[in-house]
Design an enzyme around this catalytic site. Structure first.
Site, PDB file in Angstrom:
ATOM      1  N   TRP A 281     -31.170 -15.785 -23.077  1.00 38.66           N
ATOM      2  CA  TRP A 281     -30.810 -15.599 -21.672  1.00 38.66           C
ATOM      3  C   TRP A 281     -31.482 -14.289 -21.294  1.00 38.66           C
ATOM      4  O   TRP A 281     -31.068 -13.210 -21.723  1.00 38.66           O
ATOM      5  CB  TRP A 281     -29.296 -15.507 -21.528  1.00 38.66           C
ATOM      6  CG  TRP A 281     -28.823 -15.458 -20.104  1.00 38.66           C
ATOM      7  CD1 TRP A 281     -28.571 -16.531 -19.288  1.00 38.66           C
ATOM      8  CD2 TRP A 281     -28.524 -14.290 -19.333  1.00 38.66           C
ATOM      9  NE1 TRP A 281     -28.146 -16.089 -18.054  1.00 38.66           N
ATOM     10  CE2 TRP A 281     -28.106 -14.725 -18.050  1.00 38.66           C
ATOM     11  CE3 TRP A 281     -28.578 -12.924 -19.577  1.00 38.66           C
ATOM     12  CZ2 TRP A 281     -27.749 -13.849 -17.040  1.00 38.66           C
ATOM     13  CZ3 TRP A 281     -28.214 -12.050 -18.571  1.00 38.66           C
ATOM     14  CH2 TRP A 281     -27.799 -12.506 -17.314  1.00 38.66           C
TER      15      TRP A 281
ATOM     16  N   ARG B 265     -24.940 -20.233 -24.542  1.00 42.78           N
ATOM     17  CA  ARG B 265     -25.031 -18.778 -24.398  1.00 42.78           C
ATOM     18  C   ARG B 265     -26.312 -18.343 -23.676  1.00 42.78           C
ATOM     19  O   ARG B 265     -26.476 -17.171 -23.334  1.00 42.78           O
ATOM     20  CB  ARG B 265     -24.994 -18.115 -25.780  1.00 42.78           C
ATOM     21  CG  ARG B 265     -23.721 -18.383 -26.540  1.00 42.78           C
ATOM     22  CD  ARG B 265     -23.761 -17.725 -27.893  1.00 42.78           C
ATOM     23  NE  ARG B 265     -23.741 -16.285 -27.781  1.00 42.78           N
ATOM     24  CZ  ARG B 265     -22.644 -15.548 -27.741  1.00 42.78           C
ATOM     25  NH1 ARG B 265     -21.472 -16.118 -27.794  1.00 42.78           N
ATOM     26  NH2 ARG B 265     -22.721 -14.241 -27.629  1.00 42.78           N
TER      27      ARG B 265
ATOM     28  N   ASN C  93     -29.324 -10.175 -29.867  1.00 43.11           N
ATOM     29  CA  ASN C  93     -28.490 -10.452 -28.702  1.00 43.11           C
ATOM     30  C   ASN C  93     -27.896  -9.118 -28.280  1.00 43.11           C
ATOM     31  O   ASN C  93     -27.322  -8.416 -29.099  1.00 43.11           O
ATOM     32  CB  ASN C  93     -27.384 -11.437 -29.118  1.00 43.11           C
ATOM     33  CG  ASN C  93     -26.305 -11.581 -28.063  1.00 43.11           C
ATOM     34  OD1 ASN C  93     -26.545 -11.382 -26.885  1.00 43.11           O
ATOM     35  ND2 ASN C  93     -25.109 -11.936 -28.503  1.00 43.11           N
ATOM     36  N   GLY C  94     -28.076  -8.749 -27.008  1.00 43.78           N
ATOM     37  CA  GLY C  94     -27.566  -7.451 -26.537  1.00 43.78           C
ATOM     38  C   GLY C  94     -28.661  -6.742 -25.767  1.00 43.78           C
ATOM     39  O   GLY C  94     -29.658  -7.346 -25.373  1.00 43.78           O
TER      40      GLY C  94
ATOM     41  N   GLU D   4     -21.099 -22.710  -9.128  1.00 42.44           N
ATOM     42  CA  GLU D   4     -21.737 -22.634 -10.440  1.00 42.44           C
ATOM     43  C   GLU D   4     -22.481 -23.891 -10.821  1.00 42.44           C
ATOM     44  O   GLU D   4     -23.586 -23.833 -11.343  1.00 42.44           O
ATOM     45  CB  GLU D   4     -20.662 -22.445 -11.529  1.00 42.44           C
ATOM     46  CG  GLU D   4     -20.147 -21.080 -11.689  1.00 42.44           C
ATOM     47  CD  GLU D   4     -19.113 -21.066 -12.788  1.00 42.44           C
ATOM     48  OE1 GLU D   4     -19.353 -20.386 -13.789  1.00 42.44           O
ATOM     49  OE2 GLU D   4     -18.057 -21.724 -12.664  1.00 42.44           O
TER      50      GLU D   4
ATOM     51  N   CYS E  50     -27.331 -15.051 -25.050  1.00 41.66           N
ATOM     52  CA  CYS E  50     -28.247 -15.242 -26.169  1.00 41.66           C
ATOM     53  C   CYS E  50     -27.450 -15.689 -27.394  1.00 41.66           C
ATOM     54  O   CYS E  50     -26.357 -15.215 -27.649  1.00 41.66           O
ATOM     55  CB  CYS E  50     -29.034 -13.997 -26.557  1.00 41.66           C
ATOM     56  SG  CYS E  50     -30.097 -13.401 -25.259  1.00 41.66           S
TER      57      CYS E  50
ATOM     58  N   LYS F 115     -22.727 -18.331 -20.964  1.00 45.42           N
ATOM     59  CA  LYS F 115     -21.281 -18.424 -21.164  1.00 45.42           C
ATOM     60  C   LYS F 115     -20.628 -17.071 -21.406  1.00 45.42           C
ATOM     61  O   LYS F 115     -19.579 -16.770 -20.881  1.00 45.42           O
ATOM     62  CB  LYS F 115     -21.022 -19.350 -22.350  1.00 45.42           C
ATOM     63  CG  LYS F 115     -19.565 -19.550 -22.661  1.00 45.42           C
ATOM     64  CD  LYS F 115     -18.999 -20.676 -21.851  1.00 45.42           C
ATOM     65  CE  LYS F 115     -17.518 -20.847 -22.049  1.00 45.42           C
ATOM     66  NZ  LYS F 115     -16.888 -21.242 -20.800  1.00 45.42           N
TER      67      LYS F 115
ATOM     68  N   GLU G 226     -11.242 -19.851  -7.310  1.00 42.57           N
ATOM     69  CA  GLU G 226     -11.699 -20.526  -8.531  1.00 42.57           C
ATOM     70  C   GLU G 226     -12.352 -21.870  -8.186  1.00 42.57           C
ATOM     71  O   GLU G 226     -13.383 -22.234  -8.761  1.00 42.57           O
ATOM     72  CB  GLU G 226     -10.501 -20.690  -9.485  1.00 42.57           C
ATOM     73  CG  GLU G 226     -10.778 -21.441 -10.776  1.00 42.57           C
ATOM     74  CD  GLU G 226     -11.861 -20.823 -11.648  1.00 42.57           C
ATOM     75  OE1 GLU G 226     -12.314 -19.710 -11.372  1.00 42.57           O
ATOM     76  OE2 GLU G 226     -12.293 -21.500 -12.597  1.00 42.57           O
TER      77      GLU G 226
ATOM     78  N   LYS H 127     -16.244 -22.817  -9.066  1.00 40.76           N
ATOM     79  CA  LYS H 127     -16.675 -23.992  -9.846  1.00 40.76           C
ATOM     80  C   LYS H 127     -17.764 -24.748  -9.087  1.00 40.76           C
ATOM     81  O   LYS H 127     -18.756 -25.178  -9.670  1.00 40.76           O
ATOM     82  CB  LYS H 127     -15.499 -24.943 -10.134  1.00 40.76           C
ATOM     83  CG  LYS H 127     -14.466 -24.450 -11.115  1.00 40.76           C
ATOM     84  CD  LYS H 127     -14.898 -24.470 -12.560  1.00 40.76           C
ATOM     85  CE  LYS H 127     -15.497 -23.202 -13.006  1.00 40.76           C
ATOM     86  NZ  LYS H 127     -14.706 -22.074 -13.338  1.00 40.76           N
TER      87      LYS H 127
ATOM     88  N   HIS I  62     -10.774 -14.526  10.953  1.00 40.93           N
ATOM     89  CA  HIS I  62     -11.250 -13.167  11.209  1.00 40.93           C
ATOM     90  C   HIS I  62     -12.763 -13.070  11.006  1.00 40.93           C
ATOM     91  O   HIS I  62     -13.271 -12.027  10.622  1.00 40.93           O
ATOM     92  CB  HIS I  62     -10.501 -12.171  10.320  1.00 40.93           C
ATOM     93  CG  HIS I  62      -9.041 -12.109  10.634  1.00 40.93           C
ATOM     94  ND1 HIS I  62      -8.532 -11.444  11.736  1.00 40.93           N
ATOM     95  CD2 HIS I  62      -7.971 -12.695  10.040  1.00 40.93           C
ATOM     96  CE1 HIS I  62      -7.217 -11.595  11.775  1.00 40.93           C
ATOM     97  NE2 HIS I  62      -6.854 -12.357  10.757  1.00 40.93           N
TER      98      HIS I  62
END
Ligand code: F6R
Length: 614
Positions: A80, A28, A106-107, A494, A2, A609, A487, A491, A510
């Site tokens: 968000w 955000r 925000n929170g 996402e 947010c 983000k 990583e 990427k 395995h």
């Protein structure tokens, strides 16, 4: 998570600055957006689901240019969703007191259900499912003529995290803001004061900023700011100058922020390294760590804590600390760490890695480590962020603002900082001056090596095109390259929504090997460093199951290349530097895959983000 903006001026319309500020903060959260504009007469609220562009269209349709000038105060929000679906009703700002008071948040208000029940018992009617509306109503119930005091009293009843901005028609020209656990910065300009979740929404107005601390509440007027504790005790907060300007937060001719940030890496790495290599003693100079050799030498164990991409950097850090400094090290996922009652104490070093410096779980892990008496340091990009401040010592990345939701340049800078830390640690433990000097040389050469990877952009794009229809992919890495495989897979997941898994090269057989076939490409990290031969063996196992293999291969290494269907070339480096050049190649691969698949690269679905909720 947010984004909040607030704007207060005597003469300038708030509308444009608020919408522009939201655009900067859209990374955000971007499921809905809204704005509340105040004049002497009224407060008007506009909300839309979807992106800020939708809100802008609504404002253009409903608020003619000539009316805008009367609205010189306002607050805005890009969401968000946490509580309630991303609908117009749940979008911020939320209003109370018959539309006279508006609030953005925000929170997360953790005790919102109990507070809501109490307010409902007193006759309050709620229209949304959000925790934020509860806060708006609560503030309104305390308003007896002083908005700042009403906000403070309401916040004393709240459990959870918040960054808020509040305006009220009963208090013309005034905005009250407060923070706890969610970032809030106030920019003090010549004709206006602007408040935002981060400085990227402020720098086009001013570079003079005040970072609020947890527990601060501030009265914001066009002429400036007064800061208090929740008990109404005035406190002074230092004005600071932001290092970078508005241009740093622009796309600069690139199609996406992600691509711009990938291409910035030679420069961002130069900034990360600048002034930090001691080429006389073969060590690094990390003043912010504030740990003399005696303290470094007495550390018995390190834990490196992070989430997502920062966790992957932490995992690389384990290999670096152990191989260069003989320091037993464990990487820790921050949420798992904080809730496992970690065994950590005064002889341990907790290093928190966070681009934003605001990730809730990483912050909690920092607090847990401080509480148990460990030595704590942070590696953050955002200057003045909560984690950086609470850790008290650490190293900034100096990578500049990272706007794209998918982290790229922060990762390479994080690994580079961990490498410089390992060098410093190593020199207090076992590395000779000569070994240290060799490492300095290598680290200093990294920006150019990354530049060489970027030259492969077109070839990498062509390879991505060949595999753009795949719905599943595997990334294999061994040793220090295993976190880079994770990583690379992250990427791809996402931004292109392709199911991608990173595995230790030897682990594939395995179980996961059962999934391989001609439609399941495998990206194998075959850099010419110790372990390569074994990974080539794993590649052969994949090819025997008809899986096409894209190899990341050291330039000139025909032996590795001949085992692959396609080859992405990276320059030769030591094992310690291999994750950095390899990550850049994989960032480009993921970027092109997403571009070819037509995905929204800078704002992938469901993501935000800065993850300030647990
Ligand atoms: C991935 C990504 C996230 C972040 C994670 C931690 O591209 O951006 O996985 O790495 O949310 O964020 P920071 O580093 O800000 O703590």
């Amino acid at each position: 998570m947010c984004g909040i903006v607030g704007f207060s001026s005597r003469s300038v319309s708030a509308c444009g600055p608020l919408v522009n500020g939201l655009r900067r903060l859209e990374y955000r959260g971007y499921d809905s957006a809204g704005v509340a504009l105040a004049s002497e007469r009224d407060i008007r609220v506009f909300k839309r689901t979807g992106k800020v562009a939708e809100l802008d269209r609504l404002l253009n349709a409903e608020l003619p240019e000539n009316e805008r000038s009367t609205y010189t105060l306002g607050i805005a929000h890009t969401r968000w969703a946490t509580h309630g679906l991303p609908t117009e009703v749940n979008a911020h700002p939320h209003v109370a007191d018959g539309g006279n008071l508006a609030l953005v948040h925000n929170g997360i208000i953790e005790n919102y259900a109990a507070l809501r029940a109490k307010l409902e018992a007193r006759g309050c009617v709620f229209v949304s499912q959000t925790d934020t509306e509860v806060l708006a109503q609560l503030v309104a119930t305390f308003d007896r003529g002083d908005l700042l005091s009403a906000v403070s009293q309401a916040l004393k009843q709240v459990e959870g995290t918040y960054g808020i901005a509040v305006i009220s028609r009963r208090h013309p020209g005034e905005m009250v803001v407060a923070r706890k656990g969610s970032p809030l910065v106030i920019g003090v300009g010549e004709n206006a004061t602007i408040v935002a979740s981060d400085v990227s929404a402020i720098v086009s107005h001013t570079r003079q900023v005040i970072y609020l601390k947890d527990g601060d509440v501030a009265r914001v007027l066009p002429e400036g700011v007064d800061v208090f504790t929740l008990d109404n005790v005035p406190v002074s907060r230092e004005m600071q100058e932001v290092e970078w300007d508005a241009g740093a937060a622009e796309k600069g001719g690139f199609e996406h922020f992600m691509l711009k940030e990938i291409f910035e890496q030679p420069e961002t790495l130069r900034n990360t390294i600048r002034g930090r290599l001691d080429r006389v003693d073969g060590t690094s100079v990390l003043a912010g760590l504030n740990l003399p050799p005696r303290d470094l030498a007495s550390i018995r164990r390190a834990v490196i804590i992070g989430c997502g991409t920062s966790l992957h950097a932490a995992m690389v850090g384990k290999y670096l600390f152990e191989s260069l400094a003989d320091l037993p090290t464990s990487p820790e996922q921050a949420a798992e760490f904080r809730y496992c009652n970690p065994i950590i104490g005064p002889s341990d070093w907790a290093v928190a890695v966070s681009q934003s410096g605001e990730t809730a779980d990483t912050l909690a892990a920092v607090r847990e480590s401080i509480g148990k008496g460990a030595l704590v340091s942070a590696i953050c990009n955002v200057v003045g962020s909560t984690i950086a401040r609470e850790a008290g010592r650490g190293v900034y990345l100096h990578a500049g603002p990272e706007i794209s939701v998918a982290s790229t340049k922060a990762f390479t800078s994080q690994v580079t900082v961990l490498l410089m830390m390992a060098l410093k640690l190593g020199r207090t433990r076992r590395l000779s001056r000569e070994e240290g000097l060799r490492l300095c040389e290598e680290i200093g050469g990294l920006p150019d090596k990354v530049g060489e990877v970027l030259k492969e952009n077109d070839r990498i794009a062509a390879i991505a095109a060949k595999y753009a229809e795949a719905e599943d992919m595997f990334f294999l890495g061994r040793g220090i390259l295993y976190p880079t495989a994770l990583e690379g897979a992250l990427k791809v997941k996402e931004i292109s929504y392709v199911h991608a898994e990173g595995y230790q090269a030897a682990e594939l057989k395995h179980g996961p090997i059962a999934l391989l076939g001609e439609h399941t490409p495998v990206v194998a990290l075959l850099n010419d460093i110790p372990g390569k031969e074994k990974t080539i063996g794993n590649v052969q196992e994949c090819r025997a199951r008809r899986a096409p293999v894209v190899g990341v291969v050291t330039a000139g290494d025909d032996d590795a290349a001949r085992h692959c269907n396609d080859v992405i070339v990276v320059p030769r480096t030591s094992a310690a530097c291999a994750p950095i050049v390899t990550a850049v190649a994989l960032q480009l691969f993921a970027y092109h895959l997403a571009r070819i698949r037509g995905c929204e690269i800078d704002q992938p679905r469901n993501l935000a983000k800065s993850v300030t909720v647990e």
